[in-house]
Each structure stands twice: as structure tokens, then as C-alpha cells.
Scaffold this active site. Structure first.
Site, short mmCIF file in Angstrom:
data_model
loop_
_atom_site.label_atom_id
_atom_site.label_comp_id
_atom_site.label_asym_id
_atom_site.label_seq_id
_atom_site.Cartn_x
_atom_site.Cartn_y
_atom_site.Cartn_z
NE ARG A 185 1.31 11.19 10.15
CZ ARG A 185 0.89 10.13 9.47
NH1 ARG A 185 -0.39 9.41 10.04
NH2 ARG A 185 1.21 9.78 8.15
CG ASP A 210 3.55 1.40 9.27
OD1 ASP A 210 2.68 2.27 9.84
OD2 ASP A 210 3.88 1.56 7.95
CE LYS A 218 -1.26 1.81 4.04
NZ LYS A 218 -1.03 3.13 4.21
CG ASN A 219 2.84 2.41 3.56
OD1 ASN A 219 1.52 2.93 3.48
ND2 ASN A 219 3.48 2.31 4.61
CB CYS A 279 -6.63 12.80 14.26
SG CYS A 279 -7.38 11.90 15.44
NE ARG A 316 -7.56 4.89 5.49
CZ ARG A 316 -6.75 5.81 6.52
NH1 ARG A 316 -6.69 5.59 7.70
NH2 ARG A 316 -5.40 6.15 6.05
#
Ligand code: UD1
Length: 437
Positions: A124, A309, A23-24, A119, A401
Site C-alpha cells: 500500500r 469499503d 473508525k476512519n 503485505c 480491528r
């Protein structure tokens, strides 16, 4: 996705599993296609929600995109990209959307985008992105939730990152391709996913070199051509499946796993007592779990250190190991939100700032828990596998996600995980969404 996952205590998991594309890597590679004009083909593209959001973003700009989800092949035609504005609704859904800023500045000399999602728990920041895009010549104004960037001419520079931020390295690298001449990025992030981006850009004809200790040298100003590229396999999915197997006492083989990119993580599993075998060329990992895991301490760090992660999944493995593990989260602030959920399941964890001290217990117990980000969701799913009784995991949309279908893979290995539709939407879950990705 308003439902939840019902996770039962699992027998030992066993299997040979395949891996999806990272994904990244794929998100930034998709953003990089804005630098080209024409039809590109990406293979091994995971069918995760963030990929779908990036498809929406590219379509919003005018790209024609088709995605064969069974074959994992993504076709992107960037010929008709005419827009440099991205709506707030799209930007807010995924922080990786900030990665279009560099490519849009190259293509249009302008980028009007909303600030990516934040958030209530903490921001971030994107200050390293902005500071260094400004250094390349961009003027960036922030008005409310919007960011207006423009540049007359991108200018090659010597960029020094004060921290090897993955996203900032990628954004600056892509912007530097529009600056005629040599840009040097010092203290660059060299995560495997950044290297995958560099391989794609080189295939597009970009002149990029890596020099020690952590320097990227870019010769900008070349016309980049569309590509056909197969995205690297996901080391984070590999790590998640390995930990899930380890906590159930089972065995797994991942013949596609990029083991040579997972050294510190695999070393820590070996120190726990698990048997790890690595393919001779550094590709492929097998784990046979020990019955008597020992607790190990670790600290997250930029690559090649222990990946942030995998911190949450690896913490679950410490909850049932004998002894005490000290876990330092040194990449992100406030990335220990899974701790309070694990405590609900009987884990003995004390938190002091960004340090969690885990004392192993004999048993975790199923409980209703909430995923607050992708990796926390994965960790709680894993905890459910080794907990006595039933765990109900809400906030499942976080999992989808980042993972294509990790629950399906775990089920194929013997786990009992069921998705239950539910109209009840947990307010806490909505309010505490943390945009880690
Ligand atoms: C990427 C990964 C994410 C991974 C992280 C670290 C993607 C899509 N996501 O996120 O899965 O956990 O790398 O390996 O590739 N920071 C600033 N200012 C900035 C940028 C970052 O202070 O402008 C800080 C962040 O708050 C964080 C640290 O730097 O504390 C690392 O962030 P960064 O490496 O940029 O992570 P991401 O690119 O956001």
C-alpha cells in the site's frame, strides 16, 4: 484472537440498531490531537482494535490516555508528548499510524517512524504522502523499514494530489497547519471522515475552508487548542448492517445513519428492489428487503461514489440476486480477496483483473472461510447468514480491528453467531493478512 466465528443460516433479521463512531474518522482525529497541547475529550469512540492500537501509539509518544469503553469516551492529554519516534512494532500493526507523521512534523519538526505494515500480496504505497510532505519542506529519508523526516520550517504551498487519497489529504492537511500562510490542496479527498477531521481542526481554531470542486484551503501557523468532540456515526457499519439485513430478507432501522453520505450505496439497494426510507433531514435509514432481489452492477470510486469499503458486503448481496452483476473495484488493486472464499460457498463469480462478474445462484452453502481484511471479514460473515448450513469464519481479528461488535448487533437482530476459541492458528490467514483499513 485465534478463534473463529460459527455462523448459522439466519432467519430474517429485524431491529432498530444504534451505530458506533466511524473508525476512519476517529483514528485520524486521534492523530490530530498531537497538534494540540492539553486535554481533549472524544465521544462516540468505537472500542475497536485499531482504536486500541492508536491509543498505544499516543501513549508511546507520551500522551496520557484513558478510555471509558462503556461510555465510548476517550480522554487524551497531550501535554507530555515528548517523543517523535514510533516503534516498528506499533507502526506495523495499523496502517493508519502513518497519519501521525504530519502532526509530528508540526509539533517537533521531526518524525522518526517505521513504514506502516505491508503485505505479502501487495504494497500500500505512501508515495502521495511523502511527495507532498516533501513539497511542504520536509526532508524524508527511508532506511530499510524506517522513515526519518525532518523540516526546518514548513512552507505553505499549492499542493496538487494526483489522486484524491484519503490518508494523503489528511496527512498533508495536518502538516499544512504548521506552515504559516495559505496552503491549497487541490484534488483533495472529501470523504465524510475527512470532513469530520476538518470539523475537529476548526474546533481547535484552525482556519480551513473547502472550495469547489475539491479544494481545501488551510491557513497555517495558528496555535491549536484541545477540543471536546463527538465523532460522526459510522456510515460503513451502517452499510454493513443494512446489507446483512437485506440478504436475510428482513428489515432494519438505523435512526443515526448518515443517509445523506450514503446516496450511491442506497440507490443501488433500491435498484435491487429493496425498500429504502430516509429521514427527512438526511439522517436515518430504514430498509425493508424485497423477496426478489435483482442483481445490480457498480463501480467503486472516491466519495461521493460507491465506497470501496462496502464493495465486499455488497458483492454478497449480488451472489443471491437474480441476474448478473459486474463489480469494478477501482480504488484499490487486489481488493477482491473475498471472491475465492465466496466461491467456496457456492457463489458464481468470475474475476478478470479488478472486475468481478457475479451470476446469482439460488443458494450459498456454509463452508470454512478466512477473512483477509476487515471488510472481507464482514462480507463473509454476511454470506454465512444467508448460506445453508454452518459457516466457520477465521481471521476474526480483522473484524474486531474495524467493528466494535458487529456480530453482537447481528445476534440481537436474530442471527446465530458464536465465537469459538481455538488454539489452531491458520498459517494461511497469518501470511495473507491484507492491511486494508
Ligand atoms: C482510507 C480508509 C479506507 C478506505 C480508503 C478509500 C482510513 C483509516 N482508511 O484508506 O477504509 O478504503 O480510504 O476510501 O481512513 N495510494 C497511493 N499512494 C499513496 C496513497 C494512496 O497509490 O500515497 C493509493 C492506494 O493504494 C489506493 C488509493 O490510492 O489504491 C486510495 O487510497 P487512500 O484513499 O489513500 O486510502 P487510505 O487513506 O489508505
Amino acid at each position: 484472537m485465534n478463534g473463529y466465528l460459527k455462523v448459522e443460516n439466519s432467519p430474517k433479521l429485524h431491529g432498530d440498531m444504534s451505530l458506533i463512531g466511524a473508525k476512519n474518522a476517529v483514528l485520524v482525529i486521534m492523530a490530530s490531537l498531537i497538534l494540540t497541547d492539553g486535554k481533549s475529550t472524544l465521544k462516540n469512540v468505537p472500542c475497536s482494535d485499531d482504536v486500541m492500537q492508536m491509543i498505544n501509539l499516543l501513549r508511546e509518544l507520551g500522551a496520557e490516555v484513558s478510555f471509558d469503553q462503556d461510555e465510548h469516551v476517550l480522554l487524551v492529554d497531550t501535554t507530555f508528548i515528548r517523543k517523535y519516534q514510533v516503534k516498528k512494532e506499533i507502526m506495523k500493526r495499523m496502517r493508519a499510524s502513518i497519519l501521525v507523521m504530519g502532526p509530528l512534523l508540526v509539533r517537533f519538526k521531526k518524525a522518526d517512524i517505521a513504514l506502516p505494515g505491508g503485505c505479502v500480496i501487495g504494497a500500500r504505497p505512501i508515495n502521495f504522502h511523502l511527495k507532498n510532505l516533501r513539497k511542504l519542506g520536509a526532508t524524508i529519508q527511508i532506511e530499510g523499514e524506517y522513515l526519518f523526516a525532518k523540516v526546518e520550517k514548513l512552507i505553505p504551498q499549492r499542493i496538487v494530489l494526483e489522486y484524491p487519497s484519503v490518508g494523503a489529504t489528511e496527512n498533508v492537511l495536518m502538516a499544512a497547519l504548521g506552515a504559516k500562510g495559505i496552503t491549497t490542496i487541490i484534488n483533495a479527498a472529501l470523504e465524510p471522515e475527512v470532513l469530520d477531521l476538518i470539523r475537529v481542526l476548526q474546533k481547535m481554531d484552525a482556519a480551513i475552508q473547502i472550495e469547489g470542486p475539491a479544494t481545501i484551503i488551510v491557513e497555517g501557523g495558528k496555535v491549536l487548542k484541545p477540543v471536546e468532540y463527538e465523532v460522526m456515526h459510522d456510515r460503513l457499519e451502517a452499510g454493513s448492517l443494512i446489507v446483512a439485513t437485506a440478504v436475510t430478507g428482513g428489515s432494519i432501522t438505523l435512526s443515526q445513519a448518515p443517509a445523506f453520505m450514503m446516496d450511491v450505496f442506497l440507490m443501488k439497494l433500491q435498484e435491487m428492489g429493496h425498500n429504502i426510507e430516509i429521514g427527512s433531514d438526511g439522517i436515518g435509514v430504514s430498509l425493508k428487503a424485497t423477496r426478489y432481489p435483482k442483481a445490480v452492477s457498480f463501480k467503486t470510486a472516491p466519495y461521493p461514489g460507491f465506497p470501496t469499503d462496502l464493495q465486499a458486503p455488497m458483492m454478497v448481496a449480488q451472489c443471491l440476486a437474480s441476474g448478473r452483476a459486474v463489480i469494478d473495484e477501482a480504488v484499490f488493486e487486489n481488493r477482491l480477496l473475498h471472491v475465492q472464499e465466496l466461491q467456496k460457498m457456492g457463489a458464481q463469480i468470475k474475476v478478470d483483473g479488478n472486475r468481478a462478474t457475479v451470476t446469482g445462484v439460488d443458494q450459498l452453502y456454509g463452508a470454512p472461510v478466512i477473512a483477509t481484511d476487515i471488510r472481507a471479514g464482514c462480507a463473509l460473515l454476511i454470506a454465512g447468514l444467508c448460506a445453508k448450513g454452518i459457516t466457520t469464519l477465521s481471521g476474526v481479528h480483522h473484524l474486531s480491528r474495524g467493528y466494535e461488535s458487529i456480530q453482537t448487533k447481528l445476534s440481537k437482530m436474530g442471527a446465530s453467531i458464536e465465537y469459538v476459541e481455538s488454539a489452531v492458528f491458520d498459517r494461511h490467514e497469518k501470511d495473507c493478512t491484507k492491511e486494508y483499513y
